[in-house]
Scaffold this motif. Sequence first.
Motif, PDB file in Angstrom:
ATOM      1  N   LYS A  90      45.664  40.440  30.831  1.00 60.73           N
ATOM      2  CA  LYS A  90      46.417  40.447  32.094  1.00 60.73           C
ATOM      3  C   LYS A  90      45.484  40.438  33.297  1.00 60.73           C
ATOM      4  O   LYS A  90      45.730  39.740  34.271  1.00 60.73           O
ATOM      5  CB  LYS A  90      47.352  41.657  32.145  1.00 60.73           C
ATOM      6  N   SER A  91      44.423  41.208  33.236  1.00 57.66           N
ATOM      7  CA  SER A  91      43.473  41.259  34.362  1.00 57.66           C
ATOM      8  C   SER A  91      42.752  39.939  34.548  1.00 57.66           C
ATOM      9  O   SER A  91      42.554  39.478  35.667  1.00 57.66           O
ATOM     10  CB  SER A  91      42.439  42.363  34.141  1.00 57.66           C
ATOM     11  N   CYS A  92      42.357  39.309  33.451  1.00 58.31           N
ATOM     12  CA  CYS A  92      41.604  38.064  33.554  1.00 58.31           C
ATOM     13  C   CYS A  92      42.486  36.907  34.024  1.00 58.31           C
ATOM     14  O   CYS A  92      42.032  36.049  34.770  1.00 58.31           O
ATOM     15  CB  CYS A  92      40.950  37.724  32.223  1.00 58.31           C
ATOM     16  N   VAL A 132      39.301  49.506  27.919  1.00 56.76           N
ATOM     17  CA  VAL A 132      40.298  48.512  28.316  1.00 56.76           C
ATOM     18  C   VAL A 132      40.905  47.899  27.058  1.00 56.76           C
ATOM     19  O   VAL A 132      40.183  47.395  26.197  1.00 56.76           O
ATOM     20  CB  VAL A 132      39.655  47.399  29.185  1.00 56.76           C
ATOM     21  N   CYS A 176      35.866  36.330  29.851  1.00 60.58           N
ATOM     22  CA  CYS A 176      36.309  37.478  30.643  1.00 60.58           C
ATOM     23  C   CYS A 176      37.062  38.471  29.762  1.00 60.58           C
ATOM     24  O   CYS A 176      36.805  39.672  29.794  1.00 60.58           O
ATOM     25  CB  CYS A 176      37.198  37.000  31.789  1.00 60.58           C
ATOM     26  N   THR A 177      37.976  37.972  28.964  1.00 63.81           N
ATOM     27  CA  THR A 177      38.792  38.839  28.111  1.00 63.81           C
ATOM     28  C   THR A 177      37.940  39.570  27.084  1.00 63.81           C
ATOM     29  O   THR A 177      38.081  40.779  26.883  1.00 63.81           O
ATOM     30  CB  THR A 177      39.886  38.015  27.401  1.00 63.81           C
ATOM     31  N   GLU A 186      45.533  44.632  28.422  1.00 60.84           N
ATOM     32  CA  GLU A 186      45.115  44.850  29.808  1.00 60.84           C
ATOM     33  C   GLU A 186      44.048  43.831  30.214  1.00 60.84           C
ATOM     34  O   GLU A 186      44.060  43.324  31.335  1.00 60.84           O
ATOM     35  CB  GLU A 186      44.561  46.256  29.989  1.00 60.84           C
ATOM     36  N   ALA A 187      43.124  43.560  29.311  1.00 63.47           N
ATOM     37  CA  ALA A 187      42.055  42.601  29.602  1.00 63.47           C
ATOM     38  C   ALA A 187      42.631  41.204  29.843  1.00 63.47           C
ATOM     39  O   ALA A 187      42.236  40.523  30.789  1.00 63.47           O
ATOM     40  CB  ALA A 187      41.054  42.566  28.457  1.00 63.47           C
ATOM     41  N   GLU A 240      42.054  39.592  39.133  1.00 63.46           N
ATOM     42  CA  GLU A 240      42.125  40.695  40.082  1.00 63.46           C
ATOM     43  C   GLU A 240      40.774  41.072  40.660  1.00 63.46           C
ATOM     44  O   GLU A 240      40.694  41.676  41.716  1.00 63.46           O
ATOM     45  CB  GLU A 240      42.742  41.909  39.398  1.00 63.46           C
ATOM     46  N   PHE A 241      39.713  40.724  39.962  1.00 66.82           N
ATOM     47  CA  PHE A 241      38.396  41.102  40.431  1.00 66.82           C
ATOM     48  C   PHE A 241      37.788  39.973  41.237  1.00 66.82           C
ATOM     49  O   PHE A 241      37.558  38.890  40.722  1.00 66.82           O
ATOM     50  CB  PHE A 241      37.484  41.455  39.248  1.00 66.82           C
ATOM     51  N   ALA A 273      45.131  37.231  35.937  1.00 66.71           N
ATOM     52  CA  ALA A 273      45.492  37.505  37.330  1.00 66.71           C
ATOM     53  C   ALA A 273      44.293  37.370  38.255  1.00 66.71           C
ATOM     54  O   ALA A 273      44.463  37.256  39.464  1.00 66.71           O
ATOM     55  CB  ALA A 273      46.077  38.912  37.447  1.00 66.71           C
ATOM     56  N   LEU A 284      35.765  42.268  28.875  1.00 70.81           N
ATOM     57  CA  LEU A 284      36.518  43.455  29.284  1.00 70.81           C
ATOM     58  C   LEU A 284      36.961  44.271  28.075  1.00 70.81           C
ATOM     59  O   LEU A 284      36.968  45.496  28.119  1.00 70.81           O
ATOM     60  CB  LEU A 284      37.744  43.071  30.117  1.00 70.81           C
TER      61      LEU A 284
END
Length: 165
Positions: free
Chosen positions: A146-148, A139, A129-130, A143-144, A152-153, A150, A133
Amino acid sequence: MKILVKAIRWTSLISLPAFLLAIPSSPAMAGSIGNCADNLMANGVAKSAAAAACSDALNPGDLASCVDTIKEGTDIKGNDALQSCYRVRRPDELASCVTTVSSGLEKNKSMMALDSCRRSLLPERYAECTVDLTGIGSVSSEEAMKSCIAAEFNPSEVAPESTEK
């Protein structure tokens, strides 16, 4: 009936030694713990920490391999790698995640990758994922990560809606 009793006695005499050979002996386990401790100390881990971690690990070889892989593939110190490898169920997946995510990061961001991979329930999926992204370009790696972590998607937000009614 006597033949049956004799047959049972003979099979028990044969199967008991075979069973005892299949049980790992303590010197065999001691060797893997010793190898683990030697590998950890070679990676800069203190002798007492290496002995405690290896003797307590379910699979000392995986623990030592995890620390070795992280130490070789990143700028993370052996003690920091040991802390994380010791706290996860799948140390081999953690090592793979950290080295994959760290390969695209600046040198001082490897600890962030180590912490994120350790917190992830599925480290290899998190690494994928990281990296995906980060590959988008707009990105940043922070940010990648943190998003992965969390998550969020949600798949429903990304996947097209079904047309069935």
